[in-house]
Design a protein around this motif. Structure first.
Motif, PDB file in Angstrom:
ATOM      1  N   UNK A 163       0.881  -1.215  -0.106  1.00  7.44           N
ATOM      2  CA  UNK A 163       0.072   0.020   0.190  1.00  7.44           C
ATOM      3  C   UNK A 163       0.843   1.167  -0.073  1.00  7.44           C
ATOM      4  N   UNK A 164       2.118   1.171   0.714  1.00  9.29           N
ATOM      5  CA  UNK A 164       2.952   2.344   0.820  1.00  9.29           C
ATOM      6  C   UNK A 164       3.839   2.635  -0.348  1.00  9.29           C
ATOM      7  N   UNK A 165       4.265   1.573  -1.064  1.00  5.32           N
ATOM      8  CA  UNK A 165       5.330   1.579  -2.105  1.00  5.32           C
ATOM      9  C   UNK A 165       5.045   2.614  -3.156  1.00  5.32           C
ATOM     10  N   UNK A 166       3.821   2.525  -3.823  1.00  3.75           N
ATOM     11  CA  UNK A 166       3.615   3.756  -4.759  1.00  3.75           C
ATOM     12  C   UNK A 166       3.726   5.217  -4.246  1.00  3.75           C
ATOM     13  N   UNK A 167       3.351   5.366  -3.149  1.00  2.00           N
ATOM     14  CA  UNK A 167       3.369   6.810  -2.684  1.00  2.00           C
ATOM     15  C   UNK A 167       4.819   7.467  -2.940  1.00  2.00           C
TER      16      UNK A 167
ATOM     17  N   UNK B 299       6.788   7.521  -5.385  1.00  2.11           N
ATOM     18  CA  UNK B 299       7.703   6.507  -5.948  1.00  2.11           C
ATOM     19  C   UNK B 299       8.929   7.368  -6.670  1.00  2.11           C
ATOM     20  N   UNK B 300       8.511   8.228  -7.184  1.00  2.00           N
ATOM     21  CA  UNK B 300       9.469   9.224  -8.183  1.00  2.00           C
ATOM     22  C   UNK B 300      10.496   9.756  -7.013  1.00  2.00           C
ATOM     23  N   UNK B 301      10.008  10.296  -5.995  1.00  2.00           N
ATOM     24  CA  UNK B 301      10.785  10.938  -5.112  1.00  2.00           C
ATOM     25  C   UNK B 301      11.741   9.927  -4.514  1.00  2.00           C
ATOM     26  N   UNK B 302      11.305   8.752  -4.339  1.00  2.00           N
ATOM     27  CA  UNK B 302      12.126   7.474  -3.310  1.00  2.00           C
ATOM     28  C   UNK B 302      13.175   7.116  -4.453  1.00  2.00           C
ATOM     29  N   UNK B 303      12.598   6.985  -5.727  1.00  2.00           N
ATOM     30  CA  UNK B 303      13.812   6.694  -6.837  1.00  2.00           C
ATOM     31  C   UNK B 303      14.728   7.544  -6.886  1.00  2.00           C
ATOM     32  N   UNK B 304      14.723   8.862  -6.938  1.00  2.00           N
ATOM     33  CA  UNK B 304      15.767   9.947  -7.026  1.00  2.00           C
ATOM     34  C   UNK B 304      16.433   9.631  -5.633  1.00  2.00           C
ATOM     35  N   UNK B 305      15.903   9.563  -4.362  1.00  2.00           N
ATOM     36  CA  UNK B 305      16.715   9.189  -3.230  1.00  2.00           C
ATOM     37  C   UNK B 305      17.609   8.062  -3.493  1.00  2.00           C
ATOM     38  N   UNK B 306      16.829   6.960  -3.853  1.00  2.00           N
ATOM     39  CA  UNK B 306      17.866   5.722  -4.021  1.00  2.00           C
ATOM     40  C   UNK B 306      18.891   6.144  -4.883  1.00  2.00           C
TER      41      UNK B 306
ATOM     42  N   UNK C 193      10.176   1.207   2.268  1.00  2.00           N
ATOM     43  CA  UNK C 193       9.875   1.307   0.765  1.00  2.00           C
ATOM     44  C   UNK C 193      10.755   2.140   0.120  1.00  2.00           C
ATOM     45  N   UNK C 194      11.503   2.947   0.705  1.00  2.00           N
ATOM     46  CA  UNK C 194      12.649   3.759  -0.081  1.00  2.00           C
ATOM     47  C   UNK C 194      13.936   2.739  -0.129  1.00  2.00           C
ATOM     48  N   UNK C 195      14.081   1.821   0.569  1.00  2.00           N
ATOM     49  CA  UNK C 195      15.033   0.773   0.649  1.00  2.00           C
ATOM     50  C   UNK C 195      15.222  -0.065  -0.582  1.00  2.00           C
ATOM     51  N   UNK C 196      14.190  -0.292  -0.988  1.00  2.00           N
ATOM     52  CA  UNK C 196      13.883  -0.874  -2.455  1.00  2.00           C
ATOM     53  C   UNK C 196      14.501  -0.263  -3.652  1.00  2.00           C
ATOM     54  N   UNK C 197      14.045   0.934  -3.445  1.00  2.00           N
ATOM     55  CA  UNK C 197      14.784   1.953  -4.683  1.00  2.00           C
ATOM     56  C   UNK C 197      16.343   1.908  -4.485  1.00  2.00           C
ATOM     57  N   UNK C 198      16.849   2.203  -3.199  1.00  2.00           N
ATOM     58  CA  UNK C 198      18.253   2.252  -3.076  1.00  2.00           C
ATOM     59  C   UNK C 198      18.837   0.872  -3.676  1.00  2.00           C
ATOM     60  N   UNK C 199      18.247  -0.460  -3.123  1.00  2.00           N
ATOM     61  CA  UNK C 199      18.689  -1.703  -3.569  1.00  2.00           C
ATOM     62  C   UNK C 199      18.781  -1.679  -5.178  1.00  2.00           C
TER      63      UNK C 199
END
Length: 88
Positions: free
Chosen positions: A19-23, A25-32, A51-57
């Motif tokens: 439920x939280x992952x899409x919220x 998402x673009x910001x989390x991807x830039x952070x990752x 959820x941001x950790x997945x983008x870092x990974x």
């Protein structure tokens, strides 16, 4: 079965995570991407859950070779999907 989990082929998925992952998402991807850019190839590190950790990974895979201890099933799957693993 815990209502926050649902069966998935080969993995357990946390419904709260899904439920939280899409919220944001673009910001989390830039952070990752920014976080992964700070990691030198050959480094060792720990990824916590979130959820941001997945983008870092996802971005860390491009920094291989790395040694990464992972506390998140989703981040583990993200890294394992890459073909940068090596045996010892």
């Amino acid at each position: 079965m815990d209502p926050r989990l649902r069966r998935a082929p080969g993995a357990a998925e946390d419904a709260g995570f899904l439920a939280r992952e899409p919220w944001q998402a673009a910001t989390k991807d830039r952070l990752g991407a920014a976080a992964a850019a700070l990691v030198e190839p050959g480094s060792r590190g720990l990824l916590d859950a979130g959820t941001a950790t997945v983008h870092v990974a996802g971005h860390l895979a491009a920094r291989a070779p790395l040694t990464v201890a992972v506390l998140s099933l989703q981040a583990t799957v993200c890294l394992a999907d890459r073909d940068h693993r090596r045996g010892t």
